[in-house]
Every structure is written in C-alpha cells, then in structure tokens.
Design a protein around this motif. Structure first.
Motif, short mmCIF file in Angstrom:
data_model
loop_
_atom_site.label_atom_id
_atom_site.label_comp_id
_atom_site.label_asym_id
_atom_site.label_seq_id
_atom_site.Cartn_x
_atom_site.Cartn_y
_atom_site.Cartn_z
N GLY A 1 0.82 -1.20 0.00
CA GLY A 1 0.00 0.00 0.00
C GLY A 1 0.86 1.25 0.00
N THR A 2 0.24 2.36 0.38
CA THR A 2 0.92 3.65 0.39
C THR A 2 1.00 4.19 1.81
OG1 THR A 2 -1.17 4.81 0.04
CG2 THR A 2 0.08 4.20 -1.94
N ILE A 3 1.81 5.22 2.00
CA ILE A 3 1.88 5.89 3.30
C ILE A 3 0.73 6.88 3.36
CG2 ILE A 3 3.20 7.42 4.79
CD1 ILE A 3 5.74 6.39 3.53
N PRO A 4 -0.15 6.77 4.35
CA PRO A 4 -1.24 7.74 4.46
C PRO A 4 -0.70 9.13 4.82
CG PRO A 4 -1.57 5.87 5.96
CD PRO A 4 -0.21 5.74 5.35
N SER A 5 -1.16 10.15 4.14
CA SER A 5 -0.69 11.51 4.42
C SER A 5 -1.02 11.94 5.84
CB SER A 5 -1.27 12.50 3.42
OG SER A 5 -2.68 12.48 3.47
N GLU A 6 -2.03 11.32 6.44
CA GLU A 6 -2.42 11.64 7.81
C GLU A 6 -1.32 11.37 8.83
OE1 GLU A 6 -5.99 10.94 5.35
OE2 GLU A 6 -4.22 9.72 5.73
N LEU A 7 -0.36 10.51 8.49
CA LEU A 7 0.76 10.25 9.41
C LEU A 7 1.49 11.54 9.75
CD1 LEU A 7 2.52 6.94 8.31
CD2 LEU A 7 1.17 7.36 10.35
N GLN B 1 11.23 -2.06 4.14
CA GLN B 1 10.92 -3.43 3.69
C GLN B 1 9.45 -3.81 3.89
OE1 GLN B 1 14.42 -5.43 5.69
NE2 GLN B 1 14.45 -6.49 3.73
N ASN B 2 8.56 -2.92 3.52
CA ASN B 2 7.13 -3.19 3.68
C ASN B 2 6.38 -3.25 2.35
OD1 ASN B 2 6.17 -3.39 6.54
ND2 ASN B 2 7.50 -1.61 6.69
N PHE B 3 7.09 -3.26 1.24
CA PHE B 3 6.48 -3.32 -0.08
C PHE B 3 5.53 -2.14 -0.31
CE2 PHE B 3 7.53 -7.66 1.10
CZ PHE B 3 8.35 -8.03 0.04
N LEU B 4 5.85 -0.99 0.29
CA LEU B 4 5.04 0.21 0.10
C LEU B 4 5.34 0.82 -1.26
CD1 LEU B 4 5.49 1.73 3.66
CD2 LEU B 4 3.47 0.55 2.76
N ASP B 5 4.36 1.50 -1.83
CA ASP B 5 4.57 2.13 -3.13
C ASP B 5 3.95 3.52 -3.14
OD1 ASP B 5 1.86 1.60 -3.33
OD2 ASP B 5 2.08 0.03 -4.81
N GLY B 6 3.93 4.13 -4.31
CA GLY B 6 3.43 5.50 -4.42
C GLY B 6 4.52 6.48 -4.05
N SER B 7 4.12 7.72 -3.84
CA SER B 7 5.10 8.75 -3.51
C SER B 7 5.22 8.91 -1.99
CB SER B 7 4.70 10.08 -4.15
OG SER B 7 3.44 10.48 -3.66
N VAL C 1 10.33 13.66 14.94
CA VAL C 1 10.96 12.43 14.41
C VAL C 1 12.47 12.57 14.36
CG1 VAL C 1 11.29 11.12 12.27
CG2 VAL C 1 9.01 11.47 13.15
N THR C 2 13.16 11.59 14.95
CA THR C 2 14.61 11.54 14.89
C THR C 2 15.10 10.48 13.91
OG1 THR C 2 14.73 10.00 16.76
CG2 THR C 2 14.90 12.36 17.26
N SER C 3 14.25 9.48 13.59
CA SER C 3 14.60 8.42 12.64
C SER C 3 13.45 8.20 11.68
CB SER C 3 14.88 7.10 13.36
OG SER C 3 16.00 7.21 14.20
N LEU C 4 13.75 8.30 10.40
CA LEU C 4 12.77 8.06 9.34
C LEU C 4 13.39 7.07 8.36
CD1 LEU C 4 10.06 8.73 7.99
CD2 LEU C 4 11.18 10.68 6.91
N LEU C 5 12.98 5.82 8.48
CA LEU C 5 13.59 4.75 7.69
C LEU C 5 12.57 4.25 6.66
CD1 LEU C 5 15.37 2.78 10.56
CD2 LEU C 5 16.12 4.82 9.32
N LEU C 6 12.83 4.57 5.40
CA LEU C 6 11.90 4.24 4.32
C LEU C 6 12.55 3.40 3.23
CD1 LEU C 6 10.28 7.80 3.90
CD2 LEU C 6 9.43 5.88 5.24
N HIS C 7 13.71 2.83 3.50
CA HIS C 7 14.44 2.09 2.48
C HIS C 7 13.76 0.75 2.14
CE1 HIS C 7 16.12 0.79 6.34
NE2 HIS C 7 16.44 -0.36 5.76
N LYS C 8 14.15 0.21 0.99
CA LYS C 8 13.69 -1.10 0.50
C LYS C 8 12.17 -1.19 0.39
CE LYS C 8 17.77 -3.72 1.72
NZ LYS C 8 18.31 -4.89 2.40
N ASN C 9 11.60 -0.23 -0.34
CA ASN C 9 10.19 -0.24 -0.70
C ASN C 9 10.10 -0.03 -2.20
OD1 ASN C 9 8.37 -0.48 1.76
ND2 ASN C 9 9.79 1.09 2.47
N PHE C 10 9.00 0.46 -2.67
CA PHE C 10 8.81 0.72 -4.09
C PHE C 10 8.34 2.15 -4.32
CE2 PHE C 10 8.20 -3.84 -3.45
CZ PHE C 10 9.13 -4.35 -4.34
N PHE C 11 8.86 3.10 -3.53
CA PHE C 11 8.45 4.49 -3.67
C PHE C 11 8.92 5.05 -5.00
CE2 PHE C 11 8.75 4.27 1.10
CZ PHE C 11 7.39 4.31 1.30
#
Length: 96
Positions: free
Chosen positions: A2-8, A21-27, A38-48
């Motif tokens: 799925g995608t990251i909800p903008s509400e986050l 590594q959550n198979f997330l996609d979209g922008s 936030v001190t850590s934002l880890l978004l690697h290994k997805n399909f963004f």
C-alpha cells in the motif's frame, strides 16, 4: 503493501518511523514534513516513486534518514542540506 497515508504527518509527537521493507509504493507524502519530533525516518527497501519531498527539511531533529533501494527520481532537494542534526545522509544514487 500500500501507500503511506498523508495523515501520518499529523502525528507530531512521533519520534521514530520505521517503514522499511514493507512493499510500500506510491510517492512519499510531503505531509511527513509535519513529523517535527521524528529523529529516525527509515523508508528504504520499498517501491516508492517520484521525488524526495523538500518538506522533509522541516524535520529539524531528524538524525537518521534512509531512502535507498526505492525507485525515486530527481535530485536530492537542496533544502535537505541544511538539516544539521542529520547524520545518515543519502548518497546521490539514493542507495543508503
């Protein structure tokens, strides 16, 4: 998946966001720039796809950012260069 909800982006007390590594996609939603604690934002290994939002420069206490192993395009926004707390920066190839 799925995608990251903008509400986050409204979770202003959140200090760590690990979505790697959550198979997330979209922008990557620019609203994530609202995660001011936030001190850590880890978004690697997805399909963004798309570009890195310059709004992430608002994360002034961010120390760790990983964006590698996605399908991001464009350049790293120059605004991210002013993030003085950031210690783990993305390489130009976006493979952190």
């Amino acid at each position: 998946t799925g995608t990251i909800p903008s509400e986050l982006g409204g979770l202003t007390a959140l200090t760590k966001l690990f979505l790697y590594q959550n198979f997330l996609d979209g922008s990557i939603p620019p609203e994530l720039g609202g995660l001011t604690a936030v001190t850590s934002l880890l978004l690697h290994k997805n399909f963004f796809t798309g570009t890195i939002p310059s709004a992430l420069s608002g994360l002034t206490v961010l120390a760790s950012l990983t964006l590698g192993f996605n399908s991001l395009t464009g350049t790293i926004p120059s605004e991210l260069g002013g993030m003085t707390a950031l210690s783990a920066r993305c390489a130009p190839c976006l493979a952190c």
